[in-house]
Design an enzyme around this catalytic site. Sequence first.
Site, PDB file in Angstrom:
ATOM      1  N   HIS A 310       0.800  -1.212   0.000  1.00 45.34           N
ATOM      2  CA  HIS A 310       0.000   0.000   0.000  1.00 45.34           C
ATOM      3  C   HIS A 310       0.837   1.269   0.000  1.00 45.34           C
ATOM      4  O   HIS A 310       0.346   2.334  -0.388  1.00 45.34           O
ATOM      5  CB  HIS A 310      -0.949   0.005   1.202  1.00 45.34           C
ATOM      6  CG  HIS A 310      -2.145  -0.874   1.018  1.00 45.34           C
ATOM      7  ND1 HIS A 310      -2.150  -2.205   1.346  1.00 45.34           N
ATOM      8  CD2 HIS A 310      -3.380  -0.615   0.514  1.00 45.34           C
ATOM      9  CE1 HIS A 310      -3.333  -2.730   1.067  1.00 45.34           C
ATOM     10  NE2 HIS A 310      -4.100  -1.781   0.556  1.00 45.34           N
ATOM     11  N   GLY A 311       2.067   1.202   0.429  1.00 43.70           N
ATOM     12  CA  GLY A 311       2.896   2.400   0.421  1.00 43.70           C
ATOM     13  C   GLY A 311       4.254   2.167   1.055  1.00 43.70           C
ATOM     14  O   GLY A 311       4.426   1.267   1.883  1.00 43.70           O
TER      15      GLY A 311
END
Length: 466
Positions: A310-311
Amino acid sequence: MLYWLACRQRVRLQNLLLLVASYFFYACWDWRFLFLLIFSTILNFGIGIQIEGAKTPSAKRRWFWLSICLNMVLLGVFKYYDFFVLSLRDSLSGIGVETNLSTLDLILPIGISFYTFHGLSYVIDIYLDRIRSERNYIDYAFFVSFFPLLIAGPIERATHLLPQLKATRTFDYDTAVDGMRQILWGLFKKIVIADNCARFANILFDPAAEYSGSSYLLGAFFFSIQIYGDFSGYSDIAIGTARLLGINLLRNFAYPYFSRDIAEFWRRWHISLTTWFRDYLYFPLGGNRRGLWRTVLNTFIIFLVSGLWHGANWTFIVWGVLNACYFLPLLLLGKNRQHLDIVAKGRRFPSFTEFRGITFTFTLTTIAWIFFRAESLTHAWKILRAVFSPSLFQWPSFPTINYAYVNLILVFFFLWIEWLGREEPYAIAKFGQSRPAVVRVAFYLLIGFMIFSLQGRQNQFIYFQF
């Protein structure tokens, strides 16, 4: 010329035109990223053919691992290189070792995680003899870069999407109407709900601000609704758009905030990603077939990788680990598959036990979202300290609080519609079907009016970083 090329490639002209549309759509963001997309597509297309044509198992294995390594290098350099370099540099600096490691400061290409995972699943399926390699480049390129999927998924499988792209597609009125209805609901979730919630979440997650625990908790609630509205809204738009073109995409959300435990939540949240990790990472690691402790380890690996996907920030990693900790008790007690049905199916309201489970699961999820949204771990701990302090019992107070109350009414209206439609693929699929046509039309006009008149001003889509 396009017709000649379509005949030359022995592919329907509509596939070629849609591929051109996908490339044009992507180039509008940044034309430089288009070359990266085409490179990734050619790489996996060619290696897929080599894997299928390999004469020996060792040659097949070499081509397979070459694809895995090149795809992960491609994703790692653009998305994770700077994060790991900065983390390593800070760690070494903490023990007195100074280094000259420098970052690349590369712009993250839009959708790189999604089309990389499309390519990886395709190559893995060929390696495992689930599908044959595609010999028509345009069909394969269309599968990788189909424009509704390109920005934020769902993550499609070649086994599901490629046969549809090669089949004859004709316009169907009922399917098109259903697709337009799903697009309408997706726009409502994104423009009205998510963007308005983002307005208040951004205020309350300002690292420089100081608020009470109740205000931070309200901000976390708004962010929980925002991220769901953002991502599920986009998924509805993508799925509805594909249906207009005669293509059925994988379902990506199934009312996750009505889950009765964390295991059910993860079966209903970002379904295409969780099933991708299950099929292409969890099962190859051994799944639950190698004893309890190996199952626990594999579960933590899945959630850790999910957070990192996700990041590139420690906040995402902690978010993943925290969700693994939520999931672990259910796994150890063998209760991770106790809620496979729809909550309160056939009933208007849930039972007290169901309501308690939904509330508890949503609370745990909202606490985890604090790490997801915070700028840093320090920022997240600051918010949590306030939430678990006496100031939690103060009345929320921050700029534009009165507008926040109005937005709460809007959110609860949205959640009520979602609850009423929870047995359908999307909330308004059959909403008011038993009512007169004029009532249904009035409802759709109301939703459309709200989209145009109550649209948020943030225009923030957090998943654009993927």
